[in-house]
Structure formats: structure tokens, C-alpha cells
Design an enzyme around this catalytic site. Structure first.
Site: not given
Length: 166
Positions: A68, A94
Site C-alpha cells: 500500500e 490502476d
């Protein structure tokens, strides 16, 4: 002069800390993963998992949080590209988000495989049923987590202090 490499090395920890702090302040998904990690560790503790299984959960948590952070770094690096590169920048963002999703899904699967113990769930259900105060505590933690995830650490601190209008 001979301490310069050590100073640069130590500065690296400061930069890493600043990056993690920025992610906590500014990245909602990172805060979500932190809260999910807390509940994963509580579940592991509750289930009295052996050290190896707890370490596997910790490894999954660390991998999701690290990825993340990488995703957030990629998003920042390619944000607002010029018009000739907008598609590739969007695709990069993406793909990085997809990588986090894949790892998160498989981490949840690992957690389910490790934590799936019907007797432990029955025991936990009975424990909460017989101790309504703990249901209230759980509800409060879920509310605080929701505020933390959606609004960030400053809002949660103000909420705890009773300053709701900041």
C-alpha cells in the site's frame, strides 16, 4: 567525517518514518489496512494461534501495508502527468492498486484458512453474549476506526478529546 555514512544511514530511517506518517495522515486505504491489521492480530490472539501461524498473519499484514505504501508512492509519482502520458500514468496507478487488491484478497484467504476454527468462533460468540460490555467496546472501536479511516488521525484525536467541530 567518519560518521557521515552512519548519519546518512540513520537519516534513511527518518525518511521512512516520515513516509509512513504521511501515509497515515493522507491515505485512507492505508488507514483501512492498519485497522484491519489490528483486528487480524486481535483474532490471532483470541484464537491462541501458534507462533508460526501468528508470524504468517504478521507477514501478510506487513506485505499489504508495504505494498500500500508502494501504491501510494506510485500514485504520487505519476499524479497529474502531461496530456501525452495521461493514459500510461492512469494505467500505472490502476496496476499498483490492483497489486494491493490481489495481495489483500490472498491475505484475507490466508487469515480465513488459519483462523477458521468453529469452536473458537462459538466460544467467542458465547463470550460476547455473556459480556455485553465487550459488545459495546467492540462497537466503540468500530466507530473510532471508521472515523480514523474516513477522516484521518486528527479527527479521531479531536473526537476523543470531545472537539467535534474542528
Amino acid at each position: 567525517m567518519k560518521f557521515e555514512p552512519l548519519t546518512r544511514f540513520a537519516r534513511g530511517f527518518v525518511y521512512a518514518y516520515n513516509g509512513i506518517r504521511a501515509a497515515i495522515r493522507e491515505e485512507r486505504n492505508f488507514r483501512f489496512h492498519l485497522c484491519a491489521a489490528l483486528y487480524a492480530f486481535v483474532a490471532a490472539y483470541w484464537a491462541q494461534l501458534p507462533a508460526v501461524e501468528t508470524a504468517l498473519i504478521a507477514l501478510c499484514v506487513a506485505a499489504v501495508l508495504a505494498l500500500e505504501l508502494v501504491n501510494s508512492a506510485i500514485e504520487r509519482a505519476v499524479d497529474k502527468p502531461d496530456t501525452t502520458h495521461w493514459w500510461t500514468a492512469g494505467a500505472a496507478k490502476d496496476m499498483a492498486a490492483g497489486a494491493v487488491l490481489v495481495l489483500a484478497i490472498f491475505s484475507v484467504a490466508v487469515g480465513i484458512i488459519i483462523l477458521y476454527q468453529p469452536s473458537a468462533f462459538t466460544e467467542m460468540f458465547c463470550y460476547f453474549k455473556n459480556n455485553p460490555l465487550y459488545i459495546a467496546v467492540l462497537a466503540v472501536t468500530l466507530i473510532l476506526d471508521g472515523i480514523f479511516i474516513l477522516s484521518g488521525p486528527k479527527k479521531i484525536i479531536n473526537f476523543i478529546r470531545g472537539k467535534h467541530n474542528d
